[in-house]
Design a protein around this motif. Structure first.
Motif: not given
Length: 121
Positions: A58-62, A2-12
């Motif tokens: 995509h999220l890592a770039d942002q 899910e999007f929120a889980e992907a965001v959390e992965t990058v935020l680590r």
């Protein structure tokens, strides 16, 4: 994933290696926004289509865009994440390699770590 889980992965990765940390706000209508100490916000958007690896890149770039701008505005080195082979010269680049989302050294094109698994330094 899910999007929120992907965001959390990058935020680590951001938590592990960035000198400035965001205030994170989530809203059902707006989505997830990273807020800098100067009050500026940067919204994160999902990848419309694609694989989990493409979503993470995509999220890592942002997140990298937010980190570079925020570090610069705070007057510290605006390189995130640092390349361990070439510190203070260039950031790592997020990319998909063999179906995995990874950070690579853009100079040598070598994989440093999977996105979400950067170590603190």
């Amino acid at each position: 994933m899910e999007f929120a889980e992907a965001v959390e992965t990058v935020l680590r990765d951001l938590r592990a290696q960035c000198a400035v940390q965001p205030e994170i706000r989530s809203d059902d209508t707006i989505g997830i926004t990273l807020w800098a100490p100067d009050g500026s916000g940067h919204g994160l958007t999902p990848h419309p289509d694609g694989t989990v690896a493409e979503l993470l890149v995509h999220l890592a770039d942002q997140v990298q865009d937010w980190a570079v701008e925020t570090l610069w505005s705070e007057g510290v080195s605006a390189i995130w994440p640092q390349c361990p082979t070439h510190p203070d010269t260039h950031p790592l680049t997020a990319t998909v390699h063999t179906d995995a989302a990874v950070w690579i050294c853009p100079k040598e094109r070598t994989t440093v770590e999977r996105i979400g698994e950067l170590k603190s330094h």
